[in-house]
Design a protein around this motif. Structure first.
Motif, PDB file in Angstrom:
ATOM      1  N   ASP A 200      17.087   9.363  11.756  1.00 14.32           N
ATOM      2  CA  ASP A 200      17.922   9.561  12.942  1.00 14.32           C
ATOM      3  C   ASP A 200      19.167  10.375  12.612  1.00 14.32           C
ATOM      4  O   ASP A 200      19.935  10.738  13.502  1.00 14.32           O
ATOM      5  N   LYS A 201      19.332  10.738  11.323  1.00 13.78           N
ATOM      6  CA  LYS A 201      20.491  11.524  10.896  1.00 13.78           C
ATOM      7  C   LYS A 201      20.103  12.832  10.234  1.00 13.78           C
ATOM      8  O   LYS A 201      20.743  13.855  10.447  1.00 13.78           O
ATOM      9  N   HIS A 202      19.087  12.821   9.386  1.00 14.23           N
ATOM     10  CA  HIS A 202      18.668  14.057   8.719  1.00 14.23           C
ATOM     11  C   HIS A 202      17.219  13.933   8.269  1.00 14.23           C
ATOM     12  O   HIS A 202      16.684  12.833   8.137  1.00 14.23           O
ATOM     13  N   SER A 203      16.602  15.083   8.038  1.00 11.47           N
ATOM     14  CA  SER A 203      15.226  15.142   7.538  1.00 11.47           C
ATOM     15  C   SER A 203      15.163  16.121   6.379  1.00 11.47           C
ATOM     16  O   SER A 203      16.095  16.896   6.166  1.00 11.47           O
ATOM     17  N   LEU A 204      14.076  16.076   5.641  1.00 13.02           N
ATOM     18  CA  LEU A 204      13.953  16.857   4.414  1.00 13.02           C
ATOM     19  C   LEU A 204      13.010  18.048   4.595  1.00 13.02           C
ATOM     20  O   LEU A 204      12.045  17.981   5.348  1.00 13.02           O
ATOM     21  N   ILE A 205      13.314  19.138   3.881  1.00 13.18           N
ATOM     22  CA  ILE A 205      12.476  20.332   3.862  1.00 13.18           C
ATOM     23  C   ILE A 205      11.712  20.368   2.542  1.00 13.18           C
ATOM     24  O   ILE A 205      12.295  20.192   1.474  1.00 13.18           O
ATOM     25  N   VAL A 206      10.411  20.591   2.615  1.00 17.86           N
ATOM     26  CA  VAL A 206       9.577  20.719   1.414  1.00 17.86           C
ATOM     27  C   VAL A 206       9.144  22.181   1.290  1.00 17.86           C
ATOM     28  O   VAL A 206       8.709  22.792   2.261  1.00 17.86           O
ATOM     29  N   THR A 207       9.277  22.734   0.084  1.00 20.75           N
ATOM     30  CA  THR A 207       8.936  24.139  -0.150  1.00 20.75           C
ATOM     31  C   THR A 207       7.691  24.250  -1.019  1.00 20.75           C
ATOM     32  O   THR A 207       7.558  23.557  -2.028  1.00 20.75           O
ATOM     33  N   TYR A 208       6.784  25.131  -0.624  1.00 18.14           N
ATOM     34  CA  TYR A 208       5.524  25.340  -1.339  1.00 18.14           C
ATOM     35  C   TYR A 208       5.384  26.812  -1.718  1.00 18.14           C
ATOM     36  O   TYR A 208       5.761  27.694  -0.952  1.00 18.14           O
ATOM     37  N   ASP A 209       4.810  27.062  -2.890  1.00 18.91           N
ATOM     38  CA  ASP A 209       4.402  28.418  -3.277  1.00 18.91           C
ATOM     39  C   ASP A 209       2.959  28.588  -2.802  1.00 18.91           C
ATOM     40  O   ASP A 209       2.031  28.021  -3.379  1.00 18.91           O
ATOM     41  N   ILE A 210       2.772  29.358  -1.744  1.00 20.26           N
ATOM     42  CA  ILE A 210       1.425  29.520  -1.181  1.00 20.26           C
ATOM     43  C   ILE A 210       0.783  30.838  -1.602  1.00 20.26           C
ATOM     44  O   ILE A 210      -0.296  31.186  -1.121  1.00 20.26           O
ATOM     45  N   THR A 211       1.408  31.561  -2.527  1.00 18.56           N
ATOM     46  CA  THR A 211       0.873  32.852  -2.964  1.00 18.56           C
ATOM     47  C   THR A 211      -0.587  32.781  -3.419  1.00 18.56           C
ATOM     48  O   THR A 211      -1.400  33.614  -3.010  1.00 18.56           O
ATOM     49  N   PRO A 212      -0.973  31.780  -4.261  1.00 17.64           N
ATOM     50  CA  PRO A 212      -2.370  31.768  -4.740  1.00 17.64           C
ATOM     51  C   PRO A 212      -3.400  31.489  -3.647  1.00 17.64           C
ATOM     52  O   PRO A 212      -4.594  31.720  -3.864  1.00 17.64           O
ATOM     53  N   TYR A 213      -2.952  30.997  -2.511  1.00 18.71           N
ATOM     54  CA  TYR A 213      -3.877  30.617  -1.441  1.00 18.71           C
ATOM     55  C   TYR A 213      -4.091  31.742  -0.418  1.00 18.71           C
ATOM     56  O   TYR A 213      -4.951  31.638   0.446  1.00 18.71           O
ATOM     57  N   LEU A 214      -3.295  32.798  -0.533  1.00 17.44           N
ATOM     58  CA  LEU A 214      -3.350  33.868   0.460  1.00 17.44           C
ATOM     59  C   LEU A 214      -4.303  34.979   0.051  1.00 17.44           C
ATOM     60  O   LEU A 214      -4.621  35.160  -1.125  1.00 17.44           O
ATOM     61  N   ARG A 215      -4.730  35.741   1.042  1.00 19.36           N
ATOM     62  CA  ARG A 215      -5.544  36.919   0.802  1.00 19.36           C
ATOM     63  C   ARG A 215      -5.013  38.051   1.677  1.00 19.36           C
ATOM     64  O   ARG A 215      -4.355  37.801   2.696  1.00 19.36           O
ATOM     65  N   ASN A 216      -5.282  39.268   1.287  1.00 15.93           N
ATOM     66  CA  ASN A 216      -4.889  40.403   2.110  1.00 15.93           C
ATOM     67  C   ASN A 216      -5.618  40.351   3.449  1.00 15.93           C
ATOM     68  O   ASN A 216      -6.805  40.046   3.521  1.00 15.93           O
ATOM     69  N   GLY A 217      -4.877  40.656   4.500  1.00 15.37           N
ATOM     70  CA  GLY A 217      -5.479  40.613   5.824  1.00 15.37           C
ATOM     71  C   GLY A 217      -5.239  39.300   6.515  1.00 15.37           C
ATOM     72  O   GLY A 217      -4.182  38.684   6.374  1.00 15.37           O
ATOM     73  N   GLU A 218      -6.247  38.833   7.246  1.00 20.33           N
ATOM     74  CA  GLU A 218      -6.083  37.637   8.076  1.00 20.33           C
ATOM     75  C   GLU A 218      -6.135  36.353   7.254  1.00 20.33           C
ATOM     76  O   GLU A 218      -6.967  36.189   6.365  1.00 20.33           O
ATOM     77  N   ASN A 219      -5.204  35.445   7.556  1.00 18.32           N
ATOM     78  CA  ASN A 219      -5.141  34.137   6.927  1.00 18.32           C
ATOM     79  C   ASN A 219      -5.000  33.078   8.016  1.00 18.32           C
ATOM     80  O   ASN A 219      -4.670  33.387   9.161  1.00 18.32           O
ATOM     81  N   GLU A 220      -5.222  31.833   7.616  1.00 16.66           N
ATOM     82  CA  GLU A 220      -5.072  30.725   8.561  1.00 16.66           C
ATOM     83  C   GLU A 220      -4.257  29.611   7.914  1.00 16.66           C
ATOM     84  O   GLU A 220      -4.544  29.185   6.787  1.00 16.66           O
ATOM     85  N   ILE A 221      -3.226  29.165   8.617  1.00 12.98           N
ATOM     86  CA  ILE A 221      -2.399  28.071   8.146  1.00 12.98           C
ATOM     87  C   ILE A 221      -2.628  26.859   9.045  1.00 12.98           C
ATOM     88  O   ILE A 221      -2.688  26.974  10.270  1.00 12.98           O
ATOM     89  N   THR A 222      -2.798  25.703   8.435  1.00 16.67           N
ATOM     90  CA  THR A 222      -2.976  24.446   9.158  1.00 16.67           C
ATOM     91  C   THR A 222      -1.984  23.425   8.616  1.00 16.67           C
ATOM     92  O   THR A 222      -1.845  23.285   7.396  1.00 16.67           O
ATOM     93  N   ILE A 223      -1.292  22.749   9.495  1.00 14.86           N
ATOM     94  CA  ILE A 223      -0.405  21.652   9.110  1.00 14.86           C
ATOM     95  C   ILE A 223      -0.961  20.380   9.738  1.00 14.86           C
ATOM     96  O   ILE A 223      -1.049  20.261  10.962  1.00 14.86           O
ATOM     97  N   TRP A 224      -1.347  19.450   8.875  1.00 17.16           N
ATOM     98  CA  TRP A 224      -1.892  18.162   9.320  1.00 17.16           C
ATOM     99  C   TRP A 224      -0.740  17.167   9.329  1.00 17.16           C
ATOM    100  O   TRP A 224      -0.134  16.902   8.287  1.00 17.16           O
ATOM    101  N   LEU A 225      -0.421  16.639  10.469  1.00 15.74           N
ATOM    102  CA  LEU A 225       0.728  15.762  10.628  1.00 15.74           C
ATOM    103  C   LEU A 225       0.311  14.297  10.706  1.00 15.74           C
ATOM    104  O   LEU A 225      -0.788  13.970  11.142  1.00 15.74           O
ATOM    105  N   GLY A 226       1.224  13.428  10.274  1.00 14.65           N
ATOM    106  CA  GLY A 226       1.046  11.984  10.406  1.00 14.65           C
ATOM    107  C   GLY A 226       2.349  11.358  10.861  1.00 14.65           C
ATOM    108  O   GLY A 226       3.430  11.787  10.455  1.00 14.65           O
ATOM    109  N   GLN A 227       2.259  10.340  11.699  1.00 19.20           N
ATOM    110  CA  GLN A 227       3.469   9.757  12.298  1.00 19.20           C
ATOM    111  C   GLN A 227       4.426   9.213  11.242  1.00 19.20           C
ATOM    112  O   GLN A 227       5.634   9.383  11.333  1.00 19.20           O
TER     113      GLN A 227
END
Length: 244
Positions: A200-227
């Motif tokens: 109720d006061k602050h939340s945390l940011i998580v940083t990821y290195d996604i370079t190895p997961y990417l490819r030239n051209g079209e990519n797809e990102i999915t964020i799976w959330l949980g309550q």
């Protein structure tokens, strides 16, 4: 048996004259962190022991914006020079303020009481995270009168990569837990991210290195959330999550 002892003696002599090595490099107490919350970090390391009563008498730290340049001795961000000190825990960076959302590389070497230099450590990395506010707004997935408790949010995007030069970091601020998936592959091996905070006061940011997961051209990102812990009956937040 008479041939074994000369061999053992030779091995002992070699180890006694070996150079110390610097290892277990840490920035802000973390191994290769990608989202530290300061522009003036602290560095720590350990020395291997090569002889009895060995002591560190001096050190030198170098920081650069490029790992290949640093390997050639070009520390374009900061060089401490030789510092006469036995300290090796939480040594403060004293160069020009670093920039947020930037990746940096560093290495260190030490000298012992005999003036013997360890040679440079391996090059490690760290990144300064988002220190101000993130741009954008929170999104979720509606379900009935509230939000779906475990939605998967997906978006396609295009990327143009230069092999060996492009580094892509993803900064994720979720209210509730999340997992990051790029091109159908989970990023990293951690679960239940981020750590619990006073939501109720602050939340945390998580940083990821996604370079190895990417490819030239079209990519797809999915964020799976949980309550997770983002619930009105726990922190008194405006509504139940999750959001990202």
């Amino acid at each position: 048996m008479k041939n074994i002892f000369p061999i053992l003696l030779s091995l002992c002599l070699l180890s006694a004259t070996a150079f110390a090595q610097v290892f277990d490099l840490r920035c802000e107490g973390l191994q290769a962190p990608l989202g530290i919350e300061t522009t003036t970090p602290h560095f720590s390391w350990k020395n291997t022991l090569t002889h009895n009563n060995q002591q560190q008498k001096a050190y030198e730290i170098q920081v650069a914006s490029d790992s290949a340049a640093l390997a050639k001795g070009r520390a374009d961000i900061w060089s401490s020079g030789r510092i006469e000190s036995g300290k090796q825990i939480m040594i403060a960076y004293t160069g020009a303020p670093l920039q947020e959302r930037q990746l940096y590389y560093w290495r260190v070497r030490t000298w012992d009481e005999n003036g013997t230099c360890s040679g440079w450590s391996k090059i490690d990395r760290f990144a300064v995270g988002i220190l101000g506010e993130m741009n954008g707004r929170y999104i979720g997935c509606k379900q009935g009168n509230g939000l779906a408790s475990t939605p998967m949010l997906t978006k396609k995007f295009s990327a143009k990569l230069q092999k060996g030069k492009t580094k892509v970091l993803a900064h994720i601020n979720s209210l509730g837990y999340h997992e990051l998936i790029i091109n159908d592959k989970k990023v990293g091996d951690k679960i239940l991210q981020p750590a619990v905070s006073q939501l109720d006061k602050h939340s945390l940011i998580v940083t990821y290195d996604i370079t190895p997961y990417l490819r030239n051209g079209e990519n797809e990102i999915t964020i799976w959330l949980g309550q997770g812990w983002y619930r009105n009956n726990i922190f008194g937040v405006p509504f139940d999550g999750p959001l990202v």
